[in-house]
Design an enzyme around this catalytic site. Structure first.
Site, PDB file in Angstrom:
ATOM      1  N   TYR A  81      -4.068   8.179  -7.125  1.00 45.85           N
ATOM      2  CA  TYR A  81      -3.189   7.298  -6.356  1.00 45.85           C
ATOM      3  C   TYR A  81      -3.675   7.171  -4.919  1.00 45.85           C
ATOM      4  O   TYR A  81      -3.771   6.067  -4.371  1.00 45.85           O
ATOM      5  CB  TYR A  81      -1.759   7.836  -6.389  1.00 45.85           C
ATOM      6  CG  TYR A  81      -0.740   6.940  -5.726  1.00 45.85           C
ATOM      7  CD1 TYR A  81      -0.206   5.847  -6.408  1.00 45.85           C
ATOM      8  CD2 TYR A  81      -0.306   7.187  -4.428  1.00 45.85           C
ATOM      9  CE1 TYR A  81       0.728   5.023  -5.810  1.00 45.85           C
ATOM     10  CE2 TYR A  81       0.631   6.362  -3.822  1.00 45.85           C
ATOM     11  CZ  TYR A  81       1.152   5.285  -4.512  1.00 45.85           C
ATOM     12  OH  TYR A  81       2.082   4.481  -3.910  1.00 45.85           O
ATOM     13  N   LYS A 117      -5.024   3.627  -3.150  1.00 47.98           N
ATOM     14  CA  LYS A 117      -4.376   3.004  -1.992  1.00 47.98           C
ATOM     15  C   LYS A 117      -5.332   2.913  -0.802  1.00 47.98           C
ATOM     16  O   LYS A 117      -5.283   1.939  -0.042  1.00 47.98           O
ATOM     17  CB  LYS A 117      -3.105   3.766  -1.619  1.00 47.98           C
ATOM     18  CG  LYS A 117      -1.994   3.655  -2.663  1.00 47.98           C
ATOM     19  CD  LYS A 117      -1.573   2.202  -2.904  1.00 47.98           C
ATOM     20  CE  LYS A 117      -0.406   2.093  -3.856  1.00 47.98           C
ATOM     21  NZ  LYS A 117       0.052   0.702  -4.068  1.00 47.98           N
ATOM     22  N   SER A 136       0.857  -1.175   0.000  1.00 52.62           N
ATOM     23  CA  SER A 136       0.000   0.000   0.000  1.00 52.62           C
ATOM     24  C   SER A 136       0.902   1.237   0.000  1.00 52.62           C
ATOM     25  O   SER A 136       1.898   1.267  -0.704  1.00 52.62           O
ATOM     26  CB  SER A 136      -0.940  -0.024   1.207  1.00 52.62           C
ATOM     27  OG  SER A 136      -1.821   1.063   1.176  1.00 52.62           O
TER      28      SER A 136
END
Length: 251
Positions: free
Chosen positions: A155, A159, A141
């Site tokens: 992004y 995550k 992660s």
């Protein structure tokens, strides 16, 4: 008292994605050193060939391909046969695009690589792990999965979503003997593209990055945490998002 980990993964087969560079490469080399057979996947044939040459062992099987394509997932799983664990490392950034500047292509590609590909690979190996009653799944992660100041909208969102996926797998299949956890690195010295494609994002976050509270580390530092989560030493660890950030999350 020192502990000998040299045979920790002897007899086990582990899949590593993003194996050609950075954290994936470090993880692959460490697994091989500890006795594992590794199926290493990477989108770059060149990086994969270099890895295999450096490894110099027939316990490394390389699969070159795009993880967003189901055919690549199928090839990886077929090459592995019995899968004892996965180190899902491959990921891409969105070049710091905030929501107002995000384009559909970048958003979709980031989610395809960072979330959908790990889901498909997990889905492909779960049946055999459930039947066998054992399996270890470890994902990479990011600190971006805890906050929103060190990446763009895509992004960060991917995550956060990956963390949720990991916890879902842990909840549903922990009772079946399958563990799912993730490592959330801070700064790592890799070749991942972190160029700013947004002047506003640079203005907003640049000074924060200049005062990053913990230094970047080499990929091997994060690989150690991944291997621990994959190993039997972490037998009671399930559904954990483990920061590997030098204490960044404490600030």
């Amino acid at each position: 008292m020192s502990t000998d980990f040299s045979a920790r993964f002897t007899g086990k087969t582990i899949i590593v994605t993003g194996a050609g560079s950075g954290i994936g490469r470090a993880t692959t080399m460490r697994l091989l050193a500890e006795g594992a057979t590794v199926v290493g996947a990477d989108v770059s044939e060149t990086r994969l060939a270099e890895l295999m040459a450096d490894a110099g062992t027939d316990r490394l099987v390389g699969v070159a391909g795009d993880l967003t394509e189901q055919a690549t997932i199928d090839e990886i799983v077929s090459a592995a046969g019995t899968v004892d664990g996965i180190a899902s490392v491959a990921g891409i950034t969105d070049n710091w695009l905030p929501a107002a500047e995000m384009d559909d292509v970048t958003w979709q590609r980031v989610f395809d690589v960072n979330l959908t590909a790990p889901m498909r690979l997990t889905r492909a190996v779960l049946p055999q792990m459930i039947e066998r009653g054992s399996g270890a799944l470890a994902y990479v992660s990011s600190e971006a999965g805890f906050r929103s100041s060190i990446s763009g909208a895509g992004y960060t969102s991917s995550k956060h979503a990956l963390n949720g996926f990991v916890k879902s797998v842990a909840f549903y299949y922990g009772p079946k003997g399958v563990r799912a956890n993730a490592v959330a690195p801070g700064g790592v010295n890799t070749n991942i593209d972190v160029a700013f494609n947004s002047s506003y994002a640079l203005e907003r976050t640049g000074k924060l990055l200049e005062t990053m509270p913990t230094p970047s580390v080499e990929p091997g530092v994060v690989a150690k945490s991944l291997l621990w989560l994959l190993s039997d030493e972490a037998e009671n660890i399930n559904g954990v998002i483990l920061p590997s950030d030098g204490g960044w999350t404490t600030i």
